[in-house]
Scaffold this active site. Structure first.
Site, PDB file in Angstrom:
ATOM      1  N   ASP A   1      30.494  71.500  10.854  1.00 20.51           N
ATOM      2  CA  ASP A   1      29.293  70.873  10.334  1.00 20.51           C
ATOM      3  C   ASP A   1      29.695  69.549   9.680  1.00 20.51           C
ATOM      4  OD1 ASP A   1      26.624  70.645   9.135  1.00 20.51           O
ATOM      5  OD2 ASP A   1      27.619  71.235   7.267  1.00 20.51           O
TER       6      ASP A   1
ATOM      7  N   ASP B   1      28.526  75.172   5.590  1.00 20.11           N
ATOM      8  CA  ASP B   1      28.195  75.355   4.179  1.00 20.11           C
ATOM      9  C   ASP B   1      26.803  75.915   3.935  1.00 20.11           C
ATOM     10  OD1 ASP B   1      27.006  72.776   5.004  1.00 20.11           O
ATOM     11  OD2 ASP B   1      26.482  72.600   2.884  1.00 20.11           O
TER      12      ASP B   1
ATOM     13  N   ASN C   1      22.001  76.966   8.259  1.00 18.42           N
ATOM     14  CA  ASN C   1      21.962  76.520   9.648  1.00 18.42           C
ATOM     15  C   ASN C   1      23.326  76.650  10.323  1.00 18.42           C
ATOM     16  OD1 ASN C   1      22.893  74.395   7.972  1.00 18.42           O
ATOM     17  ND2 ASN C   1      22.362  72.859   9.502  1.00 18.42           N
TER      18      ASN C   1
END
Length: 262
Positions: free
Chosen positions: A8, A212, A215
């Site tokens: 991410d 984190d 999603n």
């Protein structure tokens, strides 16, 4: 040893100012020399993700819009799922009279609820480029890859998440403190990871994922090992291995340096 790493961006690979450290660039460069695939998986659209990919000199696919779109190393769209216009209008009407902001994307286009463009800019580090205004009358004339509901009240976002997840065609999840992301129900960063692992003929047990927020959940779940940042959501920390370092402390780069002896 891991053959594919997926990470991410916001809250994970980049710092709180949305910047990449030179140390992170150095470590990812060394991974590339070892022949390890490093892939970005983000809620950002292609334009926003490509800036980071270019700064890392990546020559791999990019997962955008939380898995709704995947682009190959040449920038060609190889996977896409969109939200139906009927559902988009339902979402817009649900939040129209609240303090929420309707924010959506398709390709490089940005769509913002009419009258809330200036307000939206306060949540972004830079003003959106040439946003298209969305109203009750025109919302169902556009196609969206991702919709984001912005609201400073986290309880409101949780309530909206429960409401929208009752709609069969979409998935809704909180991606950052003030953001509720909505995508087609068949997409996620995890599904995108599986798609690319199969494309490269790599068993998922040889994949490593960093995230984190909610999603990132499926991506962390599907990977051979899923790792949460120290600044990540507590619910994720309860289920996955957690780093001692945050995104502001080069958590991802430090972990990779140790695991790959870089």
């Amino acid at each position: 040893m891991y053959k594919l790493i997926v990470s991410d961006l916001d809250g994970t690979l980049v710092d709180s100012n949305k910047n990449l450290s030179e140390y992170t660039k150095e470590i990812i460069g060394k991974l590339k020399e070892k022949g390890v695939y490093f892939i970005i998986a983000t809620g950002r659209n292609y334009r926003g993700a490509k800036k980071i990919a270019d700064s890392l000199d990546l020559n791999t696919e990019i997962i955008c819009n939380n898995g709704s779109t995947i682009y190959d190393h040449k920038g060609h769209l190889i996977f896409q799922k969109t939200i139906s216009t009927v559902v988009a209008k339902k979402i817009f009407l649900e939040i129209e009279n609240t303090k929420s902001i309707f924010f959506a994307s398709y390709g490089n286009n940005i769509y913002i609820q009419k009258g809330k463009i200036e307000m939206t800019s306060t949540f972004l580090l830079s003003p959106p480029e040439n946003p298209i205004e969305v109203t009750t009358d025109n919302v169902d004339s556009f196609i969206f890859e991702k919709i984001v509901i912005i609201n400073q009240d986290n309880d409101t976002l949780k309530e909206l998440s429960e409401t929208f997840n009752k709609i069969e065609d979409i998935n809704a999840f909180i991606s950052q403190d003030y953001y509720l992301d909505i995508v087609h129900h068949e997409t996620s960063k995890g599904a995108a990871l599986k798609f690319l692992a199969e494309l490269k003929n790599i068993d998922l047990k040889y994949t490593l994922a960093f995230g984190d927020a909610f999603n990132d959940y499926e991506m962390l779940k599907f990977a051979g090992k899923g790792i949460v940042m120290a600044n990540g959501f507590d619910e994720l920390k309860n289920e996955f291995e957690t780093l001692e370092l945050t995104n502001d402390d080069n958590g991802v780069a430090n972990y990779l340096s140790t695991v790959f002896d870089l």
